[in-house]
Design a protein around this motif. Structure first.
Motif, mmCIF file in Angstrom:
data_model
loop_
_atom_site.group_PDB
_atom_site.id
_atom_site.type_symbol
_atom_site.label_atom_id
_atom_site.label_comp_id
_atom_site.label_asym_id
_atom_site.label_seq_id
_atom_site.Cartn_x
_atom_site.Cartn_y
_atom_site.Cartn_z
ATOM 1 N N THR A 404 0.830 -1.214 0.000
ATOM 2 C CA THR A 404 0.000 0.000 0.000
ATOM 3 C C THR A 404 0.859 1.257 0.000
ATOM 4 N N GLY A 409 -0.550 4.811 -1.050
ATOM 5 C CA GLY A 409 -1.797 4.775 -0.304
ATOM 6 C C GLY A 409 -1.601 4.768 1.209
ATOM 7 N N LYS A 410 -2.716 4.734 1.901
ATOM 8 C CA LYS A 410 -2.712 4.698 3.364
ATOM 9 C C LYS A 410 -3.421 3.426 3.823
ATOM 10 N N PRO A 500 1.850 8.700 2.898
ATOM 11 C CA PRO A 500 1.438 7.329 3.223
ATOM 12 C C PRO A 500 1.744 6.998 4.682
ATOM 13 N N LEU A 522 -11.126 8.161 2.991
ATOM 14 C CA LEU A 522 -10.165 7.328 2.268
ATOM 15 C C LEU A 522 -10.811 6.179 1.507
ATOM 16 N N ASP A 525 -10.763 5.991 -2.536
ATOM 17 C CA ASP A 525 -9.471 5.949 -3.240
ATOM 18 C C ASP A 525 -8.923 4.523 -3.257
ATOM 19 N N ARG A 527 -6.126 3.382 -3.982
ATOM 20 C CA ARG A 527 -4.740 3.196 -3.538
ATOM 21 C C ARG A 527 -4.668 2.769 -2.072
ATOM 22 N N ASN A 528 -5.711 3.072 -1.321
ATOM 23 C CA ASN A 528 -5.721 2.796 0.117
ATOM 24 C C ASN A 528 -6.154 1.356 0.398
ATOM 25 N N LEU A 567 -11.466 1.298 -1.948
ATOM 26 C CA LEU A 567 -10.163 0.877 -1.435
ATOM 27 C C LEU A 567 -10.114 -0.650 -1.328
#
Length: 635
Positions: A404, A409-410, A500, A522, A525, A527-528, A567
């Motif tokens: 991640t 991402g987070k 991140p 979040l 998204d 990427r998370n 996500l």
């Protein structure tokens, strides 16, 4: 024989056991303890064996306290303590209790205050008269513990009278000649949530756990109104296996409806249930839900709480002794063992337990002096409910975090403030410290930081490796610089917009708390990543997302909005504080002595039935998976 006659006889026996120059000025039952008052505690302090010998002879928990007139002035007492205790002990605070004659001494190194075989403590008693009790200075200050201690000091006189009343009720005469033991299931059977059982004999009624099902409106509370339990003023004791809301969340309500007796639990359980219950009613109030009790009832419950350490054998009713043992689930969690009558019957309630060594705790205790019935959880009791090892779980978590972070991402991890959070924290801290994970910030949102502070206060409840790391190697994982406490909504916004990172936030089943703010911000998204590390009960938002819902309704300022879940959602099994199917079966195989009956609870219907059936087939032990509102006669 009346309680007064019992006390007179005990005073006579105590006086004959003591050296002739030691005078007993009073004797009283205070809770489960027999308290002996003397005007010369210094002489008793000279011989540490006297009290142990008395306790063994009287078969009571014996406490010796000074008659208040012989106590030194607190200011002068502090000076004398400082003269006796070496400076390297790191004395930090003193609390004098004028009602009990105790002085609580806080020190960074309690062993130096205690001295070899208690020699320094005895010297302190001889010099000041007060009975010294030593506690470790916590490395992280917990406002919950500070407020709890301050409140208990403010109600010292009232609490002493409560303990006297409880003590006299415990030590009343056994009136009935009948002998039987029964369990009535009031909640938590063939379901997860609202755990509550009633252990009853002709002489006593004891409630084991009193929880709330936070994921349900229709079946949220135990069946406390049934004739076996109601009216509540006939209950002798409430015993808590641990602090989670599904086991302890409804305890304060008992005082709202007439209960006046004691609550027994370990010291960490007391502090954690105060933390969790205050948060529970706070969230209910903010969400416009009906609160089952006010904060005043939490204080009332606290006033009646009696803490026990693991291994303490304690009278809690005229015919029942309680001993608590490590359950390995969360801080202070206990397997509660009851010895009924004079060798009549023994039953143990596991509560939630973990039969595996974890980052925090040793495996649940599986050896008892005697055992006829075992009541055990079946959360993961189904034949397919196996979990990966802790090492595998940590490896998968670290891979998810690395992947991640790599894509910018987070990682958000919904976690119970108590238990899972600290397990995940230690795994992440070690990975960062040993360079197997790049240095990133791990944000702690909700009650996690406060719950962690409580963990640092009770290192004796952690496993040997963690204690060794903290005390001998000078590494306290909980104090790592990678952990950042989130205290404001503006800080939360900066995290969402920032680099991140990893966010640990409550609540664990996503039924409320700050985790929802991160989901809103979040969730859309891709990427998370949302990493689920704990059990998600049916009916909770966490279970819905786990099932694959890609749109969820969330409330904000009285309005409902739909949030897209784009996500990545990953479930990392293996961090659970519950035993999986293999560990549950292994526990039954290894528990000693072998019980003559096993009762399963705390699992959905299929898991409770599956585990009970499997235990019978494998071990030929009679088993049951009762429904709520059943009564089982044990003997």
């Amino acid at each position: 024989m009346s309680v007064e006659e019992v006390l007179l006889e005990l005073k006579r026996r105590v006086q004959t056991k003591l050296p002739p120059n030691i005078n007993v000025t009073g004797i009283e039952f205070e809770g489960p303890e027999l308290v002996i008052y003397t005007d010369d505690p210094r002489r008793l302090a000279d011989d540490g064996e006297i009290v142990r010998s008395l306790a063994k002879d009287l078969r009571k928990r014996v406490v010796v306290r000074p008659d208040l007139k012989v106590l030194a002035d607190p200011e002068g007492a502090v000076k004398k303590i400082q003269q006796v205790v070496p400076p390297e002990a790191g004395l930090t605070n003193y609390y004098f209790d004028g009602e009990t004659g105790e002085v609580v001494i806080e020190a960074e190194k309690p062993g130096l205050v205690i001295g070899r075989h208690g020699a320094t403590l005895r010297e302190i008693t001889k010099l000041i008269g007060w009975t010294p009790k030593v506690v470790r200075t916590p490395p992280v200050r917990s406002s919950t513990i500070a407020n709890t201690k301050e409140y208990l000091r403010s109600v010292q006189s009232e609490r002493k009278e409560i303990l006297k009343t409880i003590g006299r009720r415990i030590h009343r005469d056994v009136a009935s000649k009948d002998q039987w033991v029964r369990i009535t299931t009031l909640g938590g059977c063939r379901e997860v949530g609202r755990s509550c059982m009633l252990l009853s004999t002709p002489e006593s009624k004891i409630i084991v756990d009193c929880g709330v099902n936070v994921g349900s409106d229709d079946s949220a509370t135990p069946y406390l109104y049934v004739p076996e339990a109601y009216p509540l003023n006939q209950i002798d004791a409430v015993v808590l296996t641990h602090a989670h809301l599904d086991h302890a969340g409804l305890v304060p309500m008992l005082y709202k409806y007439g209960y006046e007796g004691p609550i027994y639990c370990t010291p960490p359980t007391r502090d954690l249930f105060v933390l969790l219950q205050l948060d529970y009613i706070d969230i209910a109030g903010r969400e416009g839900k009906r609160m089952p009790y006010e904060s005043a009832m939490i204080r009332e419950a606290l006033k009646h709480t009696i803490t026990l350490n693991y291994g303490d054998v304690t009278d809690i009713a005229p015919d029942t002794k309680l001993t608590m043992h490590n359950a390995g689930h969360i801080l202070g969690s206990s397997i509660c063992h009851f010895h009924v009558g004079d060798g009549l019957y023994n039953v143990a309630f596991t509560g939630d337990f973990k039969f595996e060594k974890t980052r925090l705790f040793d495996p649940a205790v599986h050896t008892f002096p005697r055992l006829e019935t075992l009541v055990m959880e079946a959360t993961y009791g189904g034949s397919n409910s196996t979990q990966p090892s802790r090492k595998e779980a940590e490896g998968r978590l670290l891979k998810v975090v690395r992947d991640t972070i790599k894509r910018g991402g987070k990682v958000i991890i919904p976690a119970f403030a108590v238990g899972r959070s600290q397990e995940v924290m230690i795994a992440l801290e070690e990975a960062i410290r040993k360079k197997s994970l790049e240095e990133i910030s791990v944000y702690l949102d909700g009650m996690i930081y406060e719950a962690t502070a409580i963990h640092t206060t009770y290192p004796e409840y952690l496993n040997n490796e963690l204690r060794d790391l903290i005390f001998h190697k000078g590494i306290n994982p909980f104090l790592s610089e990678c952990f950042v406490q989130v205290e404001t909504s503006s800080q939360r916004s900066k995290i969402v917009d920032g680099d991140p990172c990893v966010v640990l936030a409550t609540s664990g089943m996503m039924n409320g708390g700050p985790i929802l703010e991160y989901l809103k911000a979040l969730g859309p998204d891709e990427r998370n990543t949302l990493v689920i590390v704990g059990y998600q009960a049916e009916g909770t938002l966490g279970r819905r997302i786990q099932k694959g819902w890609n749109e969820i309704p969330l409330s904000a300022e009285g309005k409902t909005q739909t949030v897209k879940i784009n996500l990545e959602v990953v479930t990392v099994d293996g961090f659970s504080g519950h035993s999986d199917r293999n560990q549950l079966m292994d526990y039954v195989r290894r528990v000693y002595p072998k019980p003559s009956r096993v009762i399963t609870n705390h699992g959905d219907e299929s898991n409770c039935l599956d585990l009970a059936s499997s235990i019978y087939k494998k071990h030929r032990i009679p088993t049951m998976a009762p429904m709520n509102l059943e009564t089982v006669r044990l003997v």
